[in-house]
Write an enzyme that holds these catalytic residues in place. Structure first.
Site, PDB file in Angstrom:
ATOM      1  N   ASP A  17       0.826  -1.203   0.000  1.00 23.23           N
ATOM      2  CA  ASP A  17       0.000   0.000   0.000  1.00 23.23           C
ATOM      3  C   ASP A  17       0.862   1.255   0.000  1.00 23.23           C
ATOM      4  O   ASP A  17       2.053   1.214   0.317  1.00 23.23           O
ATOM      5  CB  ASP A  17      -0.884   0.034   1.255  1.00 23.23           C
ATOM      6  CG  ASP A  17      -2.198  -0.684   1.040  1.00 23.23           C
ATOM      7  OD1 ASP A  17      -2.471  -1.097  -0.092  1.00 23.23           O
ATOM      8  OD2 ASP A  17      -2.942  -0.835   2.029  1.00 23.23           O
ATOM      9  N   LYS A  38      -3.388   3.456  -3.153  1.00 22.30           N
ATOM     10  CA  LYS A  38      -4.675   4.133  -3.326  1.00 22.30           C
ATOM     11  C   LYS A  38      -4.435   5.607  -2.989  1.00 22.30           C
ATOM     12  O   LYS A  38      -4.448   6.004  -1.822  1.00 22.30           O
ATOM     13  CB  LYS A  38      -5.735   3.539  -2.404  1.00 22.30           C
ATOM     14  CG  LYS A  38      -6.135   2.105  -2.748  1.00 22.30           C
ATOM     15  CD  LYS A  38      -7.302   1.667  -1.869  1.00 22.30           C
ATOM     16  CE  LYS A  38      -7.788   0.278  -2.214  1.00 22.30           C
ATOM     17  NZ  LYS A  38      -6.809  -0.753  -1.818  1.00 22.30           N
TER      18      LYS A  38
END
Length: 418
Positions: free
Chosen positions: A199, A221
């Protein structure tokens, strides 16, 4: 130096489960050795007029049979191993002589050269046992043991393609940002990965430690920017495992605290993929702590609420009871709140929080460029704009912010760095 120190010992791993071990002496040496014998499931018989409080607890729990008296000839009978741990050399010598007569191995705590066997400096990392003999020097043995154990724990000497290589997916919480705050287990599994799906908020410096043949998939993200959908991330996990690879899903904080880790475990379960979940240190608690703010404090706050503020209070998708939070006197820890802080502050004040309520905004928490801004609920929006605050940042609302201010004032008065 005697011959016994120049001849290398023959090292064995004794399997003592169900076997009698006699320990003579109830002092500090016995206190260190008895728990290890119990961990090996040995039947421990302790002979000593007195014992330490820790040993007394083990005796009271029925884990150790205690003969409350001095050593007597014949006490070694039926033993597989004997430990002479008294502070009297004559008694230890008598115990060792009885053991030798019966052809039993005996460890003398007081005289390494006269001892038939040595107890190594021992450490345990998962299923791996480390045992080091330092040529009769216990301090040297302990130092080497500690270095090896540390290397195994931080995975710097872990064999990535070991016989016990993990399978499936490991969902690893990487912690709040500082790469040193990942858990020991998380770091071990990361070192064994064939594929790492990472991530944006995961500790990226850890990726530099990976072998060059490890596939790294960036599943960032980015708010209002490029992102990989959760569905694609789920598919990556299943696809790579079906290729016979061990996959680590590296996430920031804790995978189950606003990390969508539950969705990934469910997806893997539906496809028959085994998952190991490794909790991480959540930024909701760690980042305030790094700024000197306890989320609870005696006499100030006995509750705290962690809120994902990725949608505004008046958004129909919000499931947060902002009215209850406004009435509460507990600490509020707000994640993903930077872009919506004006709406959040207004809602909290509208529902009862005073405009003078202390607020802290911590940007890049636990990292070298960590920066904390102190304000109030009435001023925080303007001060954030003036300070140029950007995500990722944690917002703490409540009187516990005063504790950090008090700590900083005391340190300043004493000439200490904040």
């Amino acid at each position: 130096m005697g011959k016994s120190f120049t001849v290398p010992p023959y090292v064995l791993g004794l399997r003592l489960s169900g076997r009698r071990v006699v320990v003579v002496g109830g002092g500090r040496v016995a206190q260190r050795r008895v728990p290890a014998l119990l961990a090996a499931e040995a039947e421990v018989v302790l002979v000593s007029p007195e014992v330490t409080p820790s040993l007394e607890d083990l005796i009271a729990d029925g884990k150790v049979l205690w003969h409350r008296r001095p050593y007597q000839a014949g006490d070694c009978a039926g033993a597989w191993l004997v430990q002479a741990c008294t502070d009297d050399g004559k008694i230890n010598a008598a115990v060792a002589a009885e053991a030798a007569e019966a052809r039993l191995w005996c460890v003398r705590a007081d005289d390494a050269e006269a001892s038939a066997a040595w107890t190594p400096a021992r450490g345990q990392v998962g299923e791996t046992t480390v045992a080091v003999l330092g040529g009769g020097d216990p301090r040297r043995a302990a130092g080497i043991r500690d270095a090896i154990v540390e290397g195994l724990r931080d995975a710097s000497i872990e064999a990535r393609h070991s016989r016990h290589k993990p399978v499936g997916v490991a969902l690893v919480g990487g912690g709040p940002g500082d790469p040193g705050l990942i858990t020991v287990r998380g770091r071990q599994l990361l070192a064994q990965a064939d594929v790492v799906v990472t991530d944006r908020l995961a500790p990226r410096l850890l990726l530099d430690e990976l072998s060059q043949d490890v596939e790294v998939i960036d599943a960032a993200k980015i708010p209002y920017g490029r992102s990989v959908t959760q569905e694609h991330i789920n598919d990556y996990l299943v696809d790579r495992v079906r290729q016979g690879k061990f996959v680590v899903r590296l996430k920031g904080g804790d995978p189950f605290v606003f990390g969508r880790g539950g969705e990934e475990v469910l997806h893997c379960a539906r496809h028959g993929i085994p998952v190991t979940v490794v909790p991480g240190i959540t930024s909701a608690v760690a980042v305030p702590a790094a700024a000197g703010i306890p989320v609870t404090h005696r006499g100030v706050a006995q509750e705290f609420h962690v809120v994902s503020a990725h949608v505004a209070p008046d958004d129909p998708r919000s499931t947060v009871d902002w009215e209850a939070l406004g009435r509460s006197h507990g600490t509020l820890v707000l994640l993903m709140a930077v872009e919506r802080m004006a709406l959040i502050a207004n809602a909290l004040m509208r529902y009862g929080r005073s405009s003078d309520t202390p607020v802290a905004v911590i940007q890049d928490g636990t990292l070298p460029d960590q920066h904390a801004l102190m304000a109030t609920l009435g001023t925080v929006v303007d001060e954030m704009a003036a300070d140029g605050v950007r995500p990722p940042a944690i917002v703490v609302v409540g009187d516990v912010v005063h504790v950090a201010r008090e700590i900083n004032m005391i340190r300043a008065d004493m000439g200490q760095d904040p």
